[in-house]
Design an enzyme around this catalytic site. Structure first.
Site, mmCIF file in Angstrom:
data_model
loop_
_atom_site.group_PDB
_atom_site.id
_atom_site.type_symbol
_atom_site.label_atom_id
_atom_site.label_comp_id
_atom_site.label_asym_id
_atom_site.label_seq_id
_atom_site.Cartn_x
_atom_site.Cartn_y
_atom_site.Cartn_z
ATOM 1 C CG HIS A 139 -1.923 -1.374 0.765
ATOM 2 N ND1 HIS A 139 -2.036 -1.579 -0.238
ATOM 3 C CD2 HIS A 139 -2.333 -2.254 2.190
ATOM 4 C CE1 HIS A 139 -3.515 -2.845 0.225
ATOM 5 N NE2 HIS A 139 -3.062 -2.452 1.418
ATOM 6 C CG HIS A 213 -6.985 -0.184 2.435
ATOM 7 N ND1 HIS A 213 -8.017 -0.367 3.952
ATOM 8 C CD2 HIS A 213 -6.791 -1.374 1.747
ATOM 9 C CE1 HIS A 213 -7.033 -2.353 4.211
ATOM 10 N NE2 HIS A 213 -5.990 -2.331 3.006
ATOM 11 C CD GLU A 348 -8.420 -4.014 -0.530
ATOM 12 O OE1 GLU A 348 -7.409 -3.268 -0.386
ATOM 13 O OE2 GLU A 348 -7.997 -4.769 0.844
HETATM 14 C C1 BGC Z 1 -4.358 -6.780 2.355
HETATM 15 C C2 BGC Z 1 -4.128 -7.759 2.852
HETATM 16 C C3 BGC Z 1 -3.721 -6.455 4.233
HETATM 17 C C4 BGC Z 1 -4.478 -5.631 4.622
HETATM 18 C C5 BGC Z 1 -3.952 -4.045 5.615
HETATM 19 C C6 BGC Z 1 -5.401 -5.016 2.437
HETATM 20 O O1 BGC Z 1 -5.773 -4.010 1.592
HETATM 21 O O2 BGC Z 1 -5.114 -7.394 1.325
HETATM 22 O O3 BGC Z 1 -3.470 -8.065 3.274
HETATM 23 O O4 BGC Z 1 -2.937 -6.938 5.562
HETATM 24 O O5 BGC Z 1 -4.432 -4.060 3.476
HETATM 25 O O6 BGC Z 1 -4.664 -3.613 6.281
#
Ligand code: BGC
Length: 387
Positions: A139, A213, A348
């Protein structure tokens, strides 16, 4: 037209998760002070004030978001009896967002999801990133878009109140090439949709893959687990991944696996079978529709108890479905609620994880952005009630 609404918003009693049907007040928006960021250690700049934007549509749905991370902090929608609840996980105060959290209400970027071994090659050059999900990048890296202050501006559009957050991510930020000018727009339409629009341009070839998210719980952010929610995902295929959630590069059918949501089933029904460490759903679906110019249906979620329905439509080819497997009660959220495992789910829409290192996906899921081109994504979170 902007209306000053402090008294009316106070009257809505938006601090609690469940709120009575408010009096008609929308469509409108308001900007208020949310908090102050601590002064940076280098002492060069003074403290930065953080604003909160409150959008209210004609049906009195309420969205609150802040210019720190362009984070959505509250989203109040009605159930089958017209009773409102805040259906997103988050914090009451800025300190919560500064204290470390798993991307509540955030926008993952400049490249959402995992990049294997925190590196990639572009036009013959290798770029190294920060391995915040050791050994991978997740991310955006150490300080992704969720930890930056954006420039917000709210307006009333023909479809409903809206706020646009702008920021240019400098060339080299987190190791990515090119200055990336990004716009994130939230519109709370009078049709009870949260529309998330992303636009980005660059001055050097780079990669860009943005993803919203928010963690949803259609029974209310404080309502416990989401195992009883019914989910349907418009995907016959997914991208299997290794134990560290890096896709193998294959695309395989969901038929016969726990990941099959082509017909609606509860999250709880095959949760244990989904496996993983920790156990739960955390995978990328290859949406049957592929990339589309206009948002098309990706998923539908129903909470049978409240009757709230969420439909997710997107232009994107992939959908990461995540059931809050890593939530462990350590985040004390709004009204002091400790968010535990499976207390929220994320839908997402995005390009496939690690696309930059997976050349075989180039035609389906290309994350490379060149100068002169515009990255565009529209994702719609449509709220209604089951009939
Ligand atoms: C991911 C997870 C991750 C999370 C973090 C998600 O988008 O798929 O693996 O732990 O984000 O908050």
């Amino acid at each position: 037209m902007r209306r000053a609404l402090p008294a009316l918003f106070a009257a809505l009693g938006l601090a609690s998760a469940a709120t009575a049907q408010p009096a008609k007040t929308g469509p409108a928006f308001e900007e208020t002070k949310y908090g102050v960021l601590p002064a940076p250690k280098d002492g060069k700049k003074g403290p930065t004030s953080v604003s909160q934007y409150t959008l209210i549509n004609k049906n009195n749905l309420v969205l609150k978001c802040i210019d720190y991370g362009a984070i959505i902090t509250e989203l109040h929608v009605p159930d089958k009896d017209g009773k409102f609840a805040d259906v997103v996980l988050g914090f009451d105060k800025l300190e919560g967002y500064l204290g470390g959290h798993p991307y509540f209400g955030s926008n993952a970027g400049r490249c959402a999801n995992r990049i294997a071994n925190a590196k990639f090659q572009l036009e013959g050059k290798e770029y190294k990133l920060f391995a915040n999900n050791d050994p991978h990048t997740l991310h955006g890296g150490k300080e992704g878009f969720d930890k930056k202050v954006w420039q917000g501006k709210a307006t009333l559009t023909a479809t409903g109140p809206s706020v646009t957050f702008k920021r240019t991510s400098p060339d080299g930020e987190e190791g990515y090439p090119g200055a990336l000018a990004v716009e994130i727009t939230y519109t709370l339409t009078d049709n009870n949709e949260l529309v998330v629009d992303y636009r980005a341009t660059t001055n050097k070839t780079t990669i860009c893959n943005l993803a919203h998210h928010s963690y949803f719980n259609l029974a209310g952010h404080n309502a416990g687990d989401i195992k009883g929610h019914e989910v349907q995902i418009a995907a016959k295929n997914y991208t299997p991944a290794d134990g560290t959630l890096i896709p193998t590069g294959k695309i395989e059918p969901v038929a016969g696996t726990a990941f099959d949501f082509t017909k609606a089933k509860t999250i709880g029904s095959d949760l244990e079978k989904a496996g993983g460490k920790p156990v739960g759903f955390d995978l990328n679906y290859v949406l049957d529709k592929g990339t589309t110019k206009r948002p098309e249906l990706a998923a539908r979620v129903v909470d049978p108890k409240s009757g709230r329905v969420l439909e997710v439509l997107s232009t994107e080819p992939g959908l990461q479905f995540y059931t809050g497997n890593f939530l462990d009660g350590s985040n004390k959220g709004k009204a002091g609620v400790a968010y535990k495992q499976y207390n929220g789910f994320c839908m997402e829409p995005q390009k496939f994880p690690n696309s930059v290192n997976t050349p075989e996906w180039k035609d389906k899921s290309d994350v490379v952005l060149k100068p002169g081109d515009t990255y565009k994504q529209t994702t719609v979170y449509q709220f209604s009630v089951a009939k």
